[in-house]
Design an enzyme around this catalytic site. Structure first.
Site, PDB file in Angstrom:
ATOM      1  N   CYS A 192       0.619  -1.326  -0.280  1.00 28.70           N
ATOM      2  CA  CYS A 192      -0.090  -0.100   0.199  1.00 28.70           C
ATOM      3  C   CYS A 192       0.870   1.417   0.174  1.00 28.70           C
ATOM      4  O   CYS A 192       2.324   1.152   0.620  1.00 28.70           O
ATOM      5  CB  CYS A 192      -1.090   0.034   1.350  1.00 28.70           C
ATOM      6  SG  CYS A 192      -2.484  -1.524   1.807  1.00 28.70           S
ATOM      7  N   GLY A 225      -0.542  -0.120  -4.730  1.00 29.66           N
ATOM      8  CA  GLY A 225      -1.402  -0.424  -4.305  1.00 29.66           C
ATOM      9  C   GLY A 225      -2.724   0.125  -5.824  1.00 29.66           C
ATOM     10  O   GLY A 225      -2.625   1.532  -5.728  1.00 29.66           O
ATOM     11  N   ASN A 239       0.379   0.919   5.477  1.00 27.26           N
ATOM     12  CA  ASN A 239       0.927   0.208   4.999  1.00 27.26           C
ATOM     13  C   ASN A 239       1.736  -0.984   5.604  1.00 27.26           C
ATOM     14  O   ASN A 239       2.791  -0.460   6.712  1.00 27.26           O
ATOM     15  CB  ASN A 239       2.224   1.160   4.304  1.00 27.26           C
ATOM     16  CG  ASN A 239       2.896  -0.141   2.869  1.00 27.26           C
ATOM     17  OD1 ASN A 239       3.962   0.890   3.061  1.00 27.26           O
ATOM     18  ND2 ASN A 239       3.021  -0.863   2.876  1.00 27.26           N
ATOM     19  N   GLY A 240       1.504  -1.731   5.141  1.00 28.25           N
ATOM     20  CA  GLY A 240       2.007  -3.257   6.245  1.00 28.25           C
ATOM     21  C   GLY A 240       1.488  -4.578   7.027  1.00 28.25           C
ATOM     22  O   GLY A 240       0.097  -4.248   6.002  1.00 28.25           O
ATOM     23  N   TYR A 251      12.470  -4.496  -5.992  1.00 28.67           N
ATOM     24  CA  TYR A 251      11.297  -4.084  -7.008  1.00 28.67           C
ATOM     25  C   TYR A 251      10.428  -3.180  -6.652  1.00 28.67           C
ATOM     26  O   TYR A 251       9.741  -2.409  -8.015  1.00 28.67           O
ATOM     27  CB  TYR A 251      10.423  -5.464  -6.862  1.00 28.67           C
ATOM     28  CG  TYR A 251       9.061  -5.613  -7.230  1.00 28.67           C
ATOM     29  CD1 TYR A 251       8.815  -6.061  -8.922  1.00 28.67           C
ATOM     30  CD2 TYR A 251       8.448  -6.125  -6.610  1.00 28.67           C
ATOM     31  CE1 TYR A 251       7.518  -5.596  -9.471  1.00 28.67           C
ATOM     32  CE2 TYR A 251       6.602  -6.074  -6.960  1.00 28.67           C
ATOM     33  CZ  TYR A 251       7.011  -5.756  -8.136  1.00 28.67           C
ATOM     34  OH  TYR A 251       5.092  -5.895  -8.634  1.00 28.67           O
TER      35      TYR A 251
END
Ligand code: SF4
Length: 474
Positions: A9, A36, A110-111, A250
């Site tokens: 995210c 996302g 996020n996570g 990435y």
């Protein structure tokens, strides 16, 4: 780009005195779209009230001029989402909004929380009623019920209980908070914008707004931003940092910086080191767009083999509300990539990519190059084999689905149909980041998880292919 690895995210928070910030938040989410593509949302604070608009879709599908006009206020947070826990539906779109004893609170996350199930069970026993299936609600409900006379104390309490990865943007009355877990697993950076402040998952969000990168939010830090200035609290002393190595390989955009370290040259260096580790005689180096382009350039520079743009990517094939049927799914690689046979024909190709996850996409790309006339295809990967699942917010696959978990490199080479295959060593992957090994998480390559991994979760990952994670397109 490896479609079997799903970005997690993106979060953002903005405060500018006397300025409506919803449009700037929208633009910053636009820059974080790669993190996302399933849902997007913005929450603003105005006249004693938090307003939220969040829904499924890409950022420009979720928002229009009229919606942004209604989101008034000079404090704002935003979110782009790909669900790693919780089902894929509008109800899980963030920011999530809750009414607590101290007032309303909106949270973007996020996570992934590894002890969410246990915490949720405890909270339910206390009478907390959940409205979503996401671990973000666990975290937010924990802040709500936490002891403490102010938000900072409550957030600190949550941080003492929660285990896992979280970079948070939190909005309450007249304040925003940037919060990062004690391992600093997911990124979060601070920038200066006009007379105000912005924080975001990646610094590329600053550049598009003309904001200036200041620093990364520290692992274990709570940063409070308000009209009275900024107040930083090292809520949890970070014993060990464990920043996600895959962000370098990435996930992040190549124009983003972590700790003032630009990603593009890091990936280029990975390509150079890969050329030293696995040289091969060939006519052209190609990178799988977009994330492997920088590494392919590096491989080309080091090997003196010309770099070629021979594989075009249709950047507009994203997730849509319309799920393709099986035959379209089969053709997804063709929809996404187009090899130019005029450039490829008769050549020995070195194909550089960032990873092989399940081994379903790579054979199709190699096959495509052969059909376009390549006489040899040598696969080079800018990371070590992925042999373990991620518990910190990356949707890759369960352990049994990871090809490197059950096949040797020679077997993978045969499976993907390459003439040769080489993976960058873990030592050189880390070396390229110019970061100390003991500050990184490399668990999906080495199995060295920075936190405990719940046993039943591990079992579930091993045995089940039907988790609430998404069906992958490839
Ligand atoms: S396990 Fe892999 S993907 Fe997950 S945080 Fe660690 S390095 Fe990143």
């Amino acid at each position: 780009m490896t479609p079997n690895l799903r970005e997690k995210c993106g979060v953002v928070g903005i405060f500018i005195p006397n300025e409506n910030v919803s449009r700037l938040t929208f633009l910053s989410l636009y820059a974080l779209q790669h993190r996302g593509q399933e849902c997007a949302g913005i929450a603003t604070f105005n006249k004693n009230k938090i307003s939220v608009h969040a829904s499924m879709g890409l950022v420009n599908q979720v928002f229009n001029q009229g919606i942004l006009d209604q989101l008034k206020g000079n404090f704002s947070i935003g979110h782009t989402r790909y669900s790693t826990t919780g089902s894929s539906s509008s109800i899980n779109a963030q920011p999530l909004l809750f009414d607590c004893e101290l007032g309303s609170i909106a949270v973007s996350h996020n996570g992934n929380i590894v002890n969410a199930d246990i915490l949720r069970y405890d909270l339910e026993k206390q009478g907390v009623q959940f409205i979503t299936s996401s671990d973000t609600e666990v975290l937010a409900q924990l802040i709500c019920v936490a002891p403490g006379k102010n938000w900072q104390e409550k957030i600190k309490y949550m941080m003492q209980k929660v285990e896992g990865a979280y970079s948070l943007a939190v909005l309450v009355k007249d304040k925003i908070y940037a919060v990062r877990d004690p391992f600093g697993i997911r990124p979060l950076s601070l920038g200066k914008i006009n007379d105000g402040w912005i924080f975001a998952s990646e610094t590329c969000a600053f550049d598009h707004l003309g904001a200036e990168y200041v620093r990364d939010i520290e692992a274990g830090e709570i940063l409070e931003i308000s009209n009275s200035g900024n107040f930083s609290l090292q809520a949890i002393k970070s014993k060990q940092q464990a920043f996600c190595l895959l962000e370098y390989i990435y996930f992040a955009r190549p124009d983003s910086k972590f700790n003032n370290n630009l990603i593009h040259p890091v990936r280029q260096q990975m390509g150079k080191l890969l050329a030293r580790e696995y040289p091969v005689d060939a006519d052209m180096v190609i990178g799988v767009p977009d994330s492997a382009i920088a590494a392919a350039l590096g491989y080309s520079q080091e090997s003196n083999i010309p770099y070629g743009e021979a594989l075009m990517k249709n950047r507009y094939v994203g997730r849509t509300f319309i799920q393709p049927n099986q035959s379209l799914r089969e053709r997804n690689v063709q929809l996404k990539f187009n090899p130019m046979s005029e450039i490829i024909k008769g050549k020995r190709i070195i194909l550089v990519d960032d990873s092989i996850v399940r081994g379903t996409t790579t054979p199709r790309v190699i096959n495509m190059l052969r059909s376009a006339g390549a006489t040899e295809v040598h696969m080079r990967i800018t990371s070590p084999p992925i042999v373990n699942p991620c518990f910190y917010g990356v949707d890759m696959a369960n352990k049994a689905e990871l090809i490197a978990n059950h096949k040797s490199i020679q077997e993978i080479e045969k499976h993907i149909g390459a003439d040769s295959l080489g993976y960058l060593s873990i030592e050189n992957t880390i070396l390229a980041t110019k970061t100390e090994k003991n500050t990184l998480c490399d668990a999906c390559f080495t199995g060295n998880y920075p936190t405990s991994v719940p046993l039943q979760f591990d079992k579930m990952q091993m045995e089940s292919a039907t988790s609430d994670r998404h069906e992958l397109n490839f």
